[in-house]
Write a protein that holds these residues in place. Structure first.
Motif, PDB file in Angstrom:
ATOM      1  N   GLU A  84      -5.679  54.011  25.313  1.00 30.85           N
ATOM      2  CA  GLU A  84      -5.698  53.305  26.596  1.00 30.85           C
ATOM      3  C   GLU A  84      -7.118  52.842  26.946  1.00 30.85           C
ATOM      4  OE1 GLU A  84      -4.589  54.057  31.320  1.00 30.85           O
ATOM      5  OE2 GLU A  84      -4.365  55.664  29.853  1.00 30.85           O
ATOM      6  N   LEU A  85      -8.097  53.699  26.729  1.00 25.90           N
ATOM      7  CA  LEU A  85      -9.484  53.326  26.987  1.00 25.90           C
ATOM      8  C   LEU A  85      -9.904  52.140  26.120  1.00 25.90           C
ATOM      9  CD1 LEU A  85     -11.134  56.858  27.169  1.00 25.90           C
ATOM     10  CD2 LEU A  85     -11.049  55.196  29.029  1.00 25.90           C
ATOM     11  N   VAL A 102     -15.664  57.815  31.657  1.00 23.83           N
ATOM     12  CA  VAL A 102     -14.528  58.487  31.027  1.00 23.83           C
ATOM     13  C   VAL A 102     -14.594  58.340  29.508  1.00 23.83           C
ATOM     14  CG1 VAL A 102     -12.013  58.502  30.812  1.00 23.83           C
ATOM     15  CG2 VAL A 102     -13.066  58.227  33.061  1.00 23.83           C
ATOM     16  N   ALA A 103     -15.016  57.128  29.038  1.00 19.85           N
ATOM     17  CA  ALA A 103     -15.125  56.900  27.595  1.00 19.85           C
ATOM     18  C   ALA A 103     -16.179  57.811  26.976  1.00 19.85           C
ATOM     19  CB  ALA A 103     -15.465  55.435  27.330  1.00 19.85           C
ATOM     20  N   ALA A 104     -17.312  58.010  27.682  1.00 17.84           N
ATOM     21  CA  ALA A 104     -18.359  58.882  27.165  1.00 17.84           C
ATOM     22  C   ALA A 104     -17.865  60.316  27.036  1.00 17.84           C
ATOM     23  CB  ALA A 104     -19.575  58.819  28.085  1.00 17.84           C
ATOM     24  N   VAL A 105     -17.125  60.775  28.047  1.00 17.40           N
ATOM     25  CA  VAL A 105     -16.576  62.131  28.006  1.00 17.40           C
ATOM     26  C   VAL A 105     -15.591  62.269  26.853  1.00 17.40           C
ATOM     27  CG1 VAL A 105     -15.157  63.808  29.240  1.00 17.40           C
ATOM     28  CG2 VAL A 105     -16.953  62.558  30.458  1.00 17.40           C
ATOM     29  N   GLU A 106     -14.758  61.242  26.640  1.00 18.65           N
ATOM     30  CA  GLU A 106     -13.752  61.296  25.591  1.00 18.65           C
ATOM     31  C   GLU A 106     -14.403  61.335  24.202  1.00 18.65           C
ATOM     32  OE1 GLU A 106      -9.980  61.352  23.730  1.00 18.65           O
ATOM     33  OE2 GLU A 106     -10.709  61.873  25.730  1.00 18.65           O
ATOM     34  N   VAL A 107     -15.505  60.534  24.018  1.00 15.05           N
ATOM     35  CA  VAL A 107     -16.223  60.542  22.740  1.00 15.05           C
ATOM     36  C   VAL A 107     -16.784  61.923  22.455  1.00 15.05           C
ATOM     37  CG1 VAL A 107     -18.264  59.692  21.533  1.00 15.05           C
ATOM     38  CG2 VAL A 107     -16.755  58.087  22.694  1.00 15.05           C
ATOM     39  N   ALA A 108     -17.404  62.548  23.476  1.00 14.04           N
ATOM     40  CA  ALA A 108     -17.963  63.887  23.295  1.00 14.04           C
ATOM     41  C   ALA A 108     -16.869  64.897  22.986  1.00 14.04           C
ATOM     42  CB  ALA A 108     -18.731  64.304  24.541  1.00 14.04           C
ATOM     43  N   ARG A 109     -15.734  64.767  23.664  1.00 17.46           N
ATOM     44  CA  ARG A 109     -14.616  65.697  23.435  1.00 17.46           C
ATOM     45  C   ARG A 109     -14.079  65.572  22.014  1.00 17.46           C
ATOM     46  NH1 ARG A 109      -9.338  65.919  23.200  1.00 17.46           N
ATOM     47  NH2 ARG A 109      -9.108  63.672  23.388  1.00 17.46           N
TER      48      ARG A 109
END
Length: 447
Positions: free
Chosen positions: A6-7, A27-34
């Motif tokens: 979705e991102l 949100v994209a930065a958090v998702e990449v780190a996760r």
């Protein structure tokens, strides 16, 4: 649709067309780190342990100094450090290997000693990182039969220095089986200890399929005035030159035939040069200088109505190719280029360079001449250069950078007290500091 999909989809079409609740980039930065944190660590299986080292590492002070140099402190001295360390028969310590291999990836000029200095651990690391794979092609000390191309080249060089005839016989025994790249490298080895005993082998190499091999063989045969190639070139020169009184009459060759090309004359001239002038210069450069029958100083004083510049430039090339000291001295006075100095012993190189420094203003030519003088510069040349630095420091201090570096990198480091006491001028003290740095470097490597 998953959160990541979705991102990505929203980022592609834009939030104007697909509204998104919240800060998309955050949100994209958090998702990449996760996603990175959740990645499984790859399992390492079947990897051989590092073999035990056979060479002792240099001492810690020496290793730490190399580490500082790799980090940027006097970086231009790294090749000197590596050559000095290789001469001790030791290797670099493991903690500097990553930085050293990374530096070698970017700078080919430092690779010559790395195969030995990096030790088994260095080659083990190179096997793990393709960017460092160049190390696996460098000499490691293996023999002619078992080594790779770099090891075999190093072995041949060492044998040539000890027994020139045996080195040539070894090369002849495997010549037909060598690859074209290796043949081009191997034939160059014969320049050390070159003699008429090598003439027959080199004459055959003029017919090699590889142009680099043919050119190298022709260059070496040019240094043998009694070789068949030199005599053929002498005949061609006699057909072009007539010396009468104080006049040298020149008739450039009308064509370049296959026999000339076989002897190393290139038919196609460089851009901006005429064909006949180009062929003439190559014939002069490869014909024995003795054919002229007069000393170079006398010839330089004579009149050449046609092709004057071309003939004198060819004399320079001949002095370089034929390693003729008398002609090198004379032609240096006409055209002081660094290549001519290579034909002279180190002491005479320094004497000529010192005279040039005293008479010549600081410019790119002076820098190039000094760059061609063998290290380490002794007191005569060192004093001439220090005097030039002091003189220029009062008029053009902004123009001293490269001269100061050359002085600090090439003067004998044992002369640092001379530089320290020579003048309080800042640029002189910079030279002194660099000389002391090198003196300490050699001291550490000797322990």
């Amino acid at each position: 649709m998953s959160g990541w999909e979705e991102l990505a989809s929203t980022a592609l079409v834009g939030t104007d067309r697909r509204p998104y609740q919240g800060d998309l980039l955050e949100v994209a930065a958090v998702e990449v780190a996760r996603r990175r944190a959740g990645r499984r660590v790859a399992e390492v299986t079947g990897r051989e342990p590092v073999p035990e080292e056979e060479r002792q590492a240099v001492g810690r002070p020496a290793g730490e100094r190399l580490g500082r140099m790799l980090a940027g402190e006097h970086e231009r001295l790294i090749p000197e450090w590596l050559a000095a360390a290789a001469a001790t028969g030791r290797r670099v310590p493991p903690y500097v290997l990553p930085d050293l291999l990374e530096h070698g990836r970017r700078d080919r000029s430092i690779r010559v000693h790395l195969g030995v200095l990096a030790g088994h651990r260095g080659r083990w690391l190179a096997g793990l990182n393709p960017a460092w794979g160049f190390l696996l092609e460098e000499p490691t000390g293996e023999t002619w039969e078992l080594g790779g191309p770099a090891d075999r080249l190093a072995h041949l060089r060492a044998l040539r220095a000890a027994d020139p005839a045996e080195a040539r016989r070894l090369l002849e025994s495997t010549w037909e089986r060598e690859g074209p790249d290796d043949r081009a490298e191997f034939v160059q080895v014969l320049k050390d200890g070159l003699g008429m005993e090598d003439e027959s082998f080199l004459e055959q190499a003029l017919d090699d399929r590889r142009r680099e091999v043919r050119q190298a063989a022709a260059n070496l045969l040019t240094r043998l005035p009694d070789s068949r190639l030199a005599q053929r070139m002498a005949e061609r020169l006699r057909a072009c030159v007539t010396v009468k009184g104080d006049i040298i009459a020149i008739e450039a060759p009308p064509a370049c035939d296959k026999a000339m090309e076989r002897d190393g004359v290139r038919a196609k001239p460089p851009r901006g040069a005429g064909e006949r002038a180009w062929w003439l210069q190559q014939i002069i450069a490869r014909a024995p200088l003795s054919v002229w029958g007069l000393p170079p100083a006398r010839l330089l004083a004579m009149k050449i109505p046609d092709w004057d510049d071309e003939v004198k430039a060819a004399w320079v090339r001949a002095a370089v190719l034929q390693k003729n000291p008398e002609w090198a001295r004379a032609m240096f006075g006409w055209d002081p280029i660094a290549d001519l100095l290579d034909s002279l012993p180190p002491a005479e190189q320094q004497e000529l360079a010192a005279g040039f420094v005293r008479k010549h203003d600081l410019d790119s030519q002076l820098i190039m001449v000094l760059g061609g003088v063998s290290s380490h510069w002794r007191e005569g040349l060192a004093t001439a250069v220090l005097h030039k630095i002091v003189k220029v420091a009062t008029t053009q201090p902004w123009n001293l950078g490269e001269l100061v570096k050359l002085a600090g990198e090439h003067i004998d480091p044992a002369l640092f007290p001379l530089a320290e006491s020579y003048s309080p001028v800042e640029s002189i003290q910079q030279v002194a500091a660099l000389l002391r740095f090198r003196a300490d470097m050699y001291k550490e490597l000797s322990r």
